[in-house]
Scaffold this active site. Sequence first.
Site, mmCIF file in Angstrom:
data_model
loop_
_atom_site.group_PDB
_atom_site.id
_atom_site.type_symbol
_atom_site.label_atom_id
_atom_site.label_comp_id
_atom_site.label_asym_id
_atom_site.label_seq_id
_atom_site.Cartn_x
_atom_site.Cartn_y
_atom_site.Cartn_z
ATOM 1 N N GLU A 94 16.898 2.221 -1.372
ATOM 2 C CA GLU A 94 17.255 3.133 -0.379
ATOM 3 C C GLU A 94 16.973 2.769 1.151
ATOM 4 O OE1 GLU A 94 17.721 6.872 -3.428
ATOM 5 O OE2 GLU A 94 16.071 6.832 -2.463
ATOM 6 N N CYS A 107 14.618 3.323 8.503
ATOM 7 C CA CYS A 107 13.687 3.365 7.705
ATOM 8 C C CYS A 107 14.131 2.453 6.465
ATOM 9 C CB CYS A 107 13.254 4.752 7.323
ATOM 10 S SG CYS A 107 11.868 4.657 6.094
ATOM 11 N N CYS A 114 8.098 -0.496 -6.111
ATOM 12 C CA CYS A 114 6.627 -0.860 -5.253
ATOM 13 C C CYS A 114 5.392 -1.501 -5.853
ATOM 14 C CB CYS A 114 6.194 0.508 -4.460
ATOM 15 S SG CYS A 114 5.069 0.283 -3.245
ATOM 16 N N CYS A 118 0.233 4.770 -5.306
ATOM 17 C CA CYS A 118 0.044 5.993 -4.731
ATOM 18 C C CYS A 118 0.305 7.075 -5.555
ATOM 19 C CB CYS A 118 0.258 5.906 -3.367
ATOM 20 S SG CYS A 118 -0.110 4.567 -2.376
ATOM 21 N N CYS A 121 3.251 9.430 -4.242
ATOM 22 C CA CYS A 121 4.671 8.995 -4.014
ATOM 23 C C CYS A 121 5.580 8.557 -5.218
ATOM 24 C CB CYS A 121 4.239 7.584 -3.366
ATOM 25 S SG CYS A 121 5.847 6.788 -2.607
ATOM 26 N N CYS A 339 9.698 11.021 3.692
ATOM 27 C CA CYS A 339 8.545 9.905 3.286
ATOM 28 C C CYS A 339 8.060 10.406 1.498
ATOM 29 C CB CYS A 339 7.187 10.386 4.064
ATOM 30 S SG CYS A 339 7.445 9.916 5.599
HETATM 31 N N1 SAH Z 1 3.673 1.002 1.493
HETATM 32 C C1 SAH Z 1 3.891 1.153 2.788
HETATM 33 C C2 SAH Z 1 5.202 1.649 3.222
HETATM 34 C C3 SAH Z 1 5.602 2.937 2.601
HETATM 35 S S1 SAH Z 1 5.603 3.914 3.949
HETATM 36 C C4 SAH Z 1 2.937 2.294 3.152
HETATM 37 O O1 SAH Z 1 2.214 2.857 2.206
HETATM 38 O O2 SAH Z 1 2.389 2.296 4.321
HETATM 39 C C5 SAH Z 1 5.843 5.714 3.162
HETATM 40 C C6 SAH Z 1 4.871 6.473 4.072
HETATM 41 O O3 SAH Z 1 5.078 7.982 3.206
HETATM 42 C C7 SAH Z 1 3.339 6.004 3.644
HETATM 43 O O4 SAH Z 1 2.448 6.547 4.723
HETATM 44 C C8 SAH Z 1 3.010 7.076 2.398
HETATM 45 O O5 SAH Z 1 1.839 7.032 2.228
HETATM 46 C C9 SAH Z 1 3.566 8.448 2.704
HETATM 47 N N2 SAH Z 1 4.176 9.082 1.415
HETATM 48 C C10 SAH Z 1 4.321 8.730 0.200
HETATM 49 N N3 SAH Z 1 4.507 9.973 -0.486
HETATM 50 C C11 SAH Z 1 4.743 10.786 0.379
HETATM 51 C C12 SAH Z 1 4.756 12.096 -0.082
HETATM 52 N N4 SAH Z 1 5.203 12.572 -0.974
HETATM 53 N N5 SAH Z 1 4.733 13.215 1.168
HETATM 54 C C13 SAH Z 1 4.594 12.514 2.272
HETATM 55 N N6 SAH Z 1 4.178 11.291 2.560
HETATM 56 C C14 SAH Z 1 4.305 10.374 1.631
#
Ligand code: SAH
Length: 346
Positions: A94, A107, A114, A118, A121, A339
């Site tokens: 996506e 984005c 991935c 985390c 996420c 995000c």
């Molecule tokens: N793997 C890279 C790129 C992904 S960026 C990274 O982690 O930086 C996606 C962003 O959204 C990251 O900062 C991640 O920590 C954040 N994120 C992930 N799940 C989220 C959620 N449920 N709510 C808000 N931010 C989230």
Amino acid sequence: MQTIKKDIRSLTKEQIREFFVMQGDKAFRGNQVYEWLWSKGAHSFDDMTNISKETRILLEQHFVINHIQVDTMQHSNDGTIKNAVRLHDGLIVESVLIPTNTRTTACVSSQVGCSLDCNFCATARLKRMRNLAPDEIYDQVVAIDQESRLYHNRPLSNIVFMGMGEPLMNYPNVMKAIEKITSDEGLGMSPKRITVSTSGVSKMIKKMADDEVKFKLAVSLHSAIEETRNKIMPFTKSFPLPELREALEYWYRKTKSKITYEYVVWKGINDDKKAIDALVKFCKYVPCKVNIIEYNPIDDGEFQQADPTVIDAYITALNNAGIVAKVRRSRGKDIDAACGQLANKS
Ligand code: SAH
């Protein structure tokens, strides 16, 4: 036996020129084809109207163009658009178009699924299937640029590598895509308008610094306390905070480019004074700013957005220490485009 045809866009311009010389044609033909592939975004050899029919057949016999296809587009009521992008092997990633008054940001994804884990996420729940090729990353950007022109009457202005995947675990391909995005033979965008976001793969941050990259760096920090960070982002046990700090100091020495920390504040996880003090301390190591991201719930309620008073306490503490900190409202939540929500649901 059928041989698998190569994706012509994995070849450099020089290699395409050589191909034509080997075929007894002029090297210059390679330049024309290269221009069709990158500047003009041809989806098939038949699109290449100033190339003779015989040459197009020859190309067809040797190569494929693994162009992405936008399978579905979802429109949020805030103007955000989410593309489900089908790759040549049927897998889906996506990408998201995020409009504001003055800019359009793409984005984009760097991996199918991935590599990381985390806990908060949705993308992390998908298995990492494979890395995206440079042209698959590039195509996502082109598709969003076209949508920006169509729906917002302006070209794409910024790119963030904050879609699916960990860009630094697919570093060579991300670099090649950025080279194309920034080159005059591609989109000619300034690298200053590109941000690569990482969960903090220290050794790759150092490598980027050595490569003297010109784009910006964002780090998903979420906690400056080792124990907490390890709990919510288990893979960070392999990338401890002192190592991350050292890599970021190295990055700044080499690039003089400020770092952005992304930070979500959750109830009972990082909503106490100790967590705030640790972040303020961490922010003093290297010039930076902090984006506090609103939490986008992904399911069972293990994670919950902290109270607004705690967010205010974070902002005040950071500002008092001379650090710029902003709260970033989520966009496209109604279509699972915010995000951490990218999970190929539709
Ligand atoms: N793997 C890279 C790129 C992904 S960026 C990274 O982690 O930086 C996606 C962003 O959204 C990251 O900062 C991640 O920590 C954040 N994120 C992930 N799940 C989220 C959620 N449920 N709510 C808000 N931010 C989230």
